[in-house]
Scaffold this motif. Sequence first.
Motif, PDB file in Angstrom:
ATOM      1  N   HIS A  31      -8.058 -23.781   1.445  1.00 26.77           N
ATOM      2  CA  HIS A  31      -7.174 -24.931   1.545  1.00 26.77           C
ATOM      3  C   HIS A  31      -6.223 -24.772   2.729  1.00 26.77           C
ATOM      4  O   HIS A  31      -5.762 -23.689   3.042  1.00 26.77           O
ATOM      5  CB  HIS A  31      -6.334 -25.090   0.272  1.00 26.77           C
ATOM      6  N   ASN A  32      -5.892 -25.919   3.367  1.00 28.08           N
ATOM      7  CA  ASN A  32      -4.790 -25.970   4.305  1.00 28.08           C
ATOM      8  C   ASN A  32      -3.526 -26.160   3.480  1.00 28.08           C
ATOM      9  O   ASN A  32      -3.345 -27.209   2.868  1.00 28.08           O
ATOM     10  CB  ASN A  32      -4.943 -27.160   5.252  1.00 28.08           C
ATOM     11  N   HIS A  34      -0.631 -27.177   3.783  1.00 29.72           N
ATOM     12  CA  HIS A  34       0.383 -28.006   4.416  1.00 29.72           C
ATOM     13  C   HIS A  34       0.197 -29.435   3.912  1.00 29.72           C
ATOM     14  O   HIS A  34      -0.706 -29.710   3.124  1.00 29.72           O
ATOM     15  CB  HIS A  34       0.306 -27.928   5.945  1.00 29.72           C
ATOM     16  N   GLY A  36      -0.684 -33.473   3.741  1.00 24.38           N
ATOM     17  CA  GLY A  36      -1.891 -34.199   4.099  1.00 24.38           C
ATOM     18  C   GLY A  36      -1.590 -35.437   4.929  1.00 24.38           C
ATOM     19  O   GLY A  36      -0.438 -35.854   5.053  1.00 24.38           O
ATOM     20  N   GLU A  48      -6.920 -32.450  -0.592  1.00 23.24           N
ATOM     21  CA  GLU A  48      -7.601 -31.414   0.188  1.00 23.24           C
ATOM     22  C   GLU A  48      -8.190 -31.993   1.470  1.00 23.24           C
ATOM     23  O   GLU A  48      -8.063 -31.404   2.545  1.00 23.24           O
ATOM     24  CB  GLU A  48      -8.696 -30.754  -0.634  1.00 23.24           C
ATOM     25  N   GLU A  51      -5.390 -32.906   3.924  1.00 23.14           N
ATOM     26  CA  GLU A  51      -4.890 -31.722   4.618  1.00 23.14           C
ATOM     27  C   GLU A  51      -5.792 -31.385   5.802  1.00 23.14           C
ATOM     28  O   GLU A  51      -5.324 -31.074   6.903  1.00 23.14           O
ATOM     29  CB  GLU A  51      -4.813 -30.545   3.654  1.00 23.14           C
ATOM     30  N   GLU A  52      -7.092 -31.462   5.584  1.00 24.28           N
ATOM     31  CA  GLU A  52      -8.037 -31.224   6.677  1.00 24.28           C
ATOM     32  C   GLU A  52      -7.853 -32.257   7.785  1.00 24.28           C
ATOM     33  O   GLU A  52      -7.899 -31.929   8.974  1.00 24.28           O
ATOM     34  CB  GLU A  52      -9.470 -31.284   6.148  1.00 24.28           C
ATOM     35  N   THR A  55      -4.953 -31.416   9.992  1.00 26.32           N
ATOM     36  CA  THR A  55      -5.313 -30.389  10.972  1.00 26.32           C
ATOM     37  C   THR A  55      -6.099 -31.013  12.117  1.00 26.32           C
ATOM     38  O   THR A  55      -5.870 -30.697  13.298  1.00 26.32           O
ATOM     39  CB  THR A  55      -6.138 -29.271  10.306  1.00 26.32           C
ATOM     40  N   THR A 229       1.080 -36.945  -0.505  1.00 22.23           N
ATOM     41  CA  THR A 229       1.056 -35.483  -0.542  1.00 22.23           C
ATOM     42  C   THR A 229       1.875 -34.964  -1.714  1.00 22.23           C
ATOM     43  O   THR A 229       1.418 -34.083  -2.462  1.00 22.23           O
ATOM     44  CB  THR A 229       1.613 -34.894   0.757  1.00 22.23           C
TER      45      THR A 229
END
Length: 284
Positions: A31-32, A34, A36, A48, A51-52, A55, A229
């Motif tokens: 998982h990131n 941070h 989302g 999830e 969050e991706e 990034t 988030t």
Amino acid sequence: MSQTESDVVNQVGTLYDQMAGFESENFGGDHNLHFGYWDDPADTWPLERAEERFTELMIEKLRAKPGDQVLDVGCGMGTPAIRLAHSTGGKVVGVTVSHEQVKRAGIRATAAGLTDRVSFQYADAAALPFAAGSFDAVWALESIIHMPDRVQVLREMARVVRPGGRIVLTDFFERAPVPERKRAAVEKFYENWVMGPIVKIDDYPGLVREAGLRLVEVSDISEQVMRRTLEGIAERIDHDRKHIDNTLGAELADDLGLSDLIEVWELGYLLVVAELPGNDTRSS
């Protein structure tokens, strides 16, 4: 470094050492960890995936290319840095004040087969252990929030990046005055997560300029980030509450919970892009 700054470094490091030791099916792993990002209110992505996506957005803004040297300030458990290296072909150095994060991020880089291009080390963002002009780009994903002196950290980023290099970061900010009835939730968040002073969007042009950088973009992305988030994190915590209590302790779990912020629309989220002025022969 003053005693106050040293205390903050130690507090942040201790906090993330504790957090790094907690993993479950909903937290940790790949998982990131941070916030989302949802491009559109109609997007139905789970946290999830959001969050991706965040990034990915940071990678898009950074514009790194194969062979570029990138510094990740506040690298966490290493997942964003690894994805950055995969996506761009660049080389990434991640720094954090958590010894446990350094260890676990290194394990992930090894598992990803990227130890030749991704590394992690302990370092304070206010006193980076790198020579001037060492990097083509720098990012700080949810890390400048902890810095008591943002300008000093921005100056360090400006020092280690090459002329024309990009700096991309995120920050929390006060979108509007927080009413009295909501203030306790914001104060709890800032205290328990060892946050720096709260800023406003209008502060950033001056902060960036004082650090010797040129502002490219400052965007309020609260609508794409905040509420969903916070709701997603609350759901994760509810699902894993027993495991969280057993691992972190009920008191710490309560302190770090963010559900009280769901209705605080006055607390927002910024995306900032800056550049170091100067000649840049790299294509944009």
